[in-house]
Design an enzyme around this catalytic site. Structure first.
Site, PDB file in Angstrom:
ATOM      1  N   CYS A  45      13.807 -28.803  69.129  1.00 33.47           N
ATOM      2  CA  CYS A  45      14.802 -28.268  70.068  1.00 33.47           C
ATOM      3  C   CYS A  45      14.058 -27.241  70.941  1.00 33.47           C
ATOM      4  O   CYS A  45      13.020 -26.702  70.585  1.00 33.47           O
ATOM      5  CB  CYS A  45      15.623 -27.317  69.348  1.00 33.47           C
ATOM      6  SG  CYS A  45      17.065 -28.420  68.112  1.00 33.47           S
ATOM      7  N   CYS A  71      12.740 -23.680  69.912  1.00 34.42           N
ATOM      8  CA  CYS A  71      12.045 -23.700  68.693  1.00 34.42           C
ATOM      9  C   CYS A  71      10.679 -24.482  68.848  1.00 34.42           C
ATOM     10  O   CYS A  71      10.009 -24.863  67.910  1.00 34.42           O
ATOM     11  CB  CYS A  71      12.845 -24.064  67.691  1.00 34.42           C
ATOM     12  SG  CYS A  71      14.349 -23.463  67.532  1.00 34.42           S
ATOM     13  N   CYS A  73      12.591 -28.923  58.443  1.00 38.76           N
ATOM     14  CA  CYS A  73      13.999 -28.641  58.824  1.00 38.76           C
ATOM     15  C   CYS A  73      14.850 -29.199  57.890  1.00 38.76           C
ATOM     16  O   CYS A  73      16.050 -28.824  58.213  1.00 38.76           O
ATOM     17  CB  CYS A  73      14.246 -29.387  60.344  1.00 38.76           C
ATOM     18  SG  CYS A  73      14.025 -31.101  60.408  1.00 38.76           S
ATOM     19  N   CYS A 116      20.743 -23.131  61.178  1.00 32.75           N
ATOM     20  CA  CYS A 116      20.826 -23.576  62.551  1.00 32.75           C
ATOM     21  C   CYS A 116      20.281 -25.212  62.292  1.00 32.75           C
ATOM     22  O   CYS A 116      21.059 -26.196  62.558  1.00 32.75           O
ATOM     23  CB  CYS A 116      20.143 -23.109  63.103  1.00 32.75           C
ATOM     24  SG  CYS A 116      20.295 -23.548  65.046  1.00 32.75           S
ATOM     25  N   CYS A 117      19.273 -25.653  61.535  1.00 34.99           N
ATOM     26  CA  CYS A 117      18.661 -26.799  61.210  1.00 34.99           C
ATOM     27  C   CYS A 117      19.738 -27.804  60.452  1.00 34.99           C
ATOM     28  O   CYS A 117      20.007 -28.712  60.736  1.00 34.99           O
ATOM     29  CB  CYS A 117      17.316 -26.910  60.535  1.00 34.99           C
ATOM     30  SG  CYS A 117      15.956 -26.387  61.593  1.00 34.99           S
TER      31      CYS A 117
END
Length: 232
Positions: A200, A203, A227, A117-118
């Site tokens: 985010c 997170c 990340c 996702c990162c």
């Protein structure tokens, strides 16, 4: 030492950030850029660049999962300085594929999913933003992570084949807070609620007294929390 590093180190004034930024902008012309996450330290660097009208590109990454307060901070910064902060988004097709295959919160399920996702939401747009850049300015501070404690003010990013300059590397959190207050620099109000490192929304949580600065990032993981933007 390669020619880019020689050129960059010739610009370094350890006690004068503005002078260093000005000389880097002259040495690298349009090939120098600053990436801001709108953190306290990044807001200080933005202040240096904008208030001294330095010809350095300033950009940020919109992952699509940011806090509303982060967007508000972006707009307040633009209005205060009357300058452009470029915004880069992740590739739509990649985000759609990931979400359709794994759901909206796949990052909670494994470190691999979180890193995916990162990578899609941060690294891919960063790659576009840094295309053609020879000198990348960042707000990294040594206090943020043990992995960053041995970094230098100016160093070579081997993975990206470019120079990195982190002007606030050795600043302490009290120094950062005092500078922001003294110069009335816009900042994310979440900081006052204990969010010391803001990423985010799904997170990031507030940090409890005595916890590490980045304890609120990916708090469900026990590994080193990076990340991938600053892979070393």
């Amino acid at each position: 030492m390669n020619e880019l590093m020689k050129k960059a180190e010739a610009c370094l004034h350890e006690q004068d950030i503005v002078a260093t930024l000005r000389e880097l902008s002259e040495a690298f012309k349009e090939r120098v850029a600053f990436s801001t996450s709108l953190s306290l330290e990044d807001q200080i660097i933005t202040h240096f660049i904008f208030s001294h009208d330095l010809p350095i590109r300033v950009f940020t990454l919109d992952t699509g999962r940011l806090f509303p307060q982060t967007y508000e901070t972006l707009e307040r910064t633009r209005k205060k300085y009357g300058k452009t902060i470029e915004v880069y988004f992740p590739p739509q097709e990649e985000v759609e594929r990931m979400v359709n295959e794994k759901g909206m919160f796949s990052f909670y399920e494994s470190v691999e999913n979180r890193k995916e996702c990162c990578f899609i939401r941060k690294v891919l747009p960063l790659n576009r933003a840094l295309k053609g850049v020879a000198c990348w300015i960042t707000g990294i501070r040594a206090e943020h992570s043990p992995l960053r404690s041995n970094m230098r003010l100016i160093e070579w990013d081997e993975s990206r084949q470019m120079v990195k300059y982190q002007p606030l590397l050795h600043w302490t959190t009290p120094q950062v807070e005092a500078f922001v207050k003294e110069h009335n620099i816009p900042y994310n109000p979440l900081f006052d609620q204990g969010f010391l490192s803001i990423g985010c929304q799904p997170c990031t949580r507030a940090v409890a007294p005595g916890e590490d600065i980045r304890a609120g990032r990916w708090w469900w993981e026990q590994s080193h929390k990076e990340c991938g933007l600053h892979a070393r």
